[in-house]
Design an enzyme around this catalytic site. Sequence first.
Site, PDB file in Angstrom:
ATOM      1  N   GLY A 137       0.814  -1.215   0.000  1.00  0.00           N
ATOM      2  CA  GLY A 137       0.000   0.000   0.000  1.00  0.00           C
ATOM      3  C   GLY A 137       0.841   1.256   0.000  1.00  0.00           C
ATOM      4  CD  GLU A 138       2.778   4.898  -3.335  1.00  0.00           C
ATOM      5  OE1 GLU A 138       3.999   4.738  -3.488  1.00  0.00           O
ATOM      6  OE2 GLU A 138       1.969   4.978  -4.266  1.00  0.00           O
ATOM      7  N   GLY A 139       0.534   5.675   1.052  1.00  0.00           N
ATOM      8  CA  GLY A 139      -0.193   6.829   1.559  1.00  0.00           C
ATOM      9  C   GLY A 139       0.409   8.106   1.022  1.00  0.00           C
ATOM     10  CE1 TYR A 143       3.474  14.797   2.113  1.00  0.00           C
ATOM     11  CE2 TYR A 143       2.041  14.697   4.036  1.00  0.00           C
ATOM     12  CZ  TYR A 143       2.503  15.367   2.920  1.00  0.00           C
ATOM     13  OH  TYR A 143       2.008  16.609   2.603  1.00  0.00           O
ATOM     14  CB  VAL A 178       1.880  -0.076   3.913  1.00  0.00           C
ATOM     15  CG1 VAL A 178       1.658  -1.180   4.946  1.00  0.00           C
ATOM     16  CG2 VAL A 178       1.369   1.258   4.450  1.00  0.00           C
ATOM     17  CE  LYS A 216       1.364   5.876   7.756  1.00  0.00           C
ATOM     18  NZ  LYS A 216       0.222   6.512   8.449  1.00  0.00           N
ATOM     19  CG  ASP A 260      -8.438  10.753   7.047  1.00  0.00           C
ATOM     20  OD1 ASP A 260      -9.374  11.057   6.283  1.00  0.00           O
ATOM     21  OD2 ASP A 260      -7.348  10.317   6.633  1.00  0.00           O
TER      22      ASP A 260
END
Length: 286
Positions: A31-33, A35, A38, A53, A147
């Site tokens: 995964g990716e956020g 900033y 993962v 993370k 959020d």
Amino acid sequence: MNVKETLTSREFLRLADFLSSNGYRLGPKIGEGTYSSVRIAERTRDGEILAVKMINKRNAKKKYVTKFLPRELEISTLVNHPNIIFTHDVLYQGESVYIMMDYAGKGDLLQLINTCGSLSEEDAKRMFREMTEAVKYLHDLGITHRDLKCENILIMRDKRVTVSDFGFSRLYLDQQRNAVMCQTYCGSRAYASPELLRGLPYDPRTNDIWSLGVILFIMICGKMPFDDRNIKELLKKQVSEGISIPDTVKERISSRCLELIHQILEPNAKSRIKIWNILQSDWLKT
């Protein structure tokens, strides 16, 4: 825009060596956020599969590094609840931070709905009860999430749901334990309350409750309650027109569930149902 992970082969090997020296074996990216990225990680002492993370502070905005990241680290290591993702460890290496968390083997709620469509009422009830209990736990500790959205509701291998991602979370009580109003525009506007979208000081707890209502609507209807492409139109829909439940949904969903959705997605924050009243509602108690 997401920051893409651009590790060179040498950087990857150094990262793998660092995690190995701390008792973890690095696995593939999952995964990716904004900033962060993962990856899977295995804890070598017991073979437990975790998620790591990875945050590189050099790639992040100063406000995130100085304000939001410290809050996330403080809160994620403070909470302990079966329906909140558990943080096992936090590691530091130069400008990088590695948060070792439970691994959600069944993905997130958005992935589930995109794959399967709307949920059965019984499945939605169980999952919604669990996430609401998690949010009440946070509020009782003086923490607001800010959020809440389908992407941040993770599904564990035992089908238990967990609230994740404390990047916008904060403590909302002052030293006298009085609630402090927020002014920060944060989270996803599709899940944001009218009071937040107006840019006025808002109670972050009632904003969390609104977001829960959006999630419940999506679980029941299989779609978003509001179009968020234009904020002015979004606010008009929220405040003046309200939600519209499709007739096909009304035919299969109980009136108690639909009533609760309307009570949560109440545009007047002062009239919006409280978190403890949600848990005591006729729908969740039956």
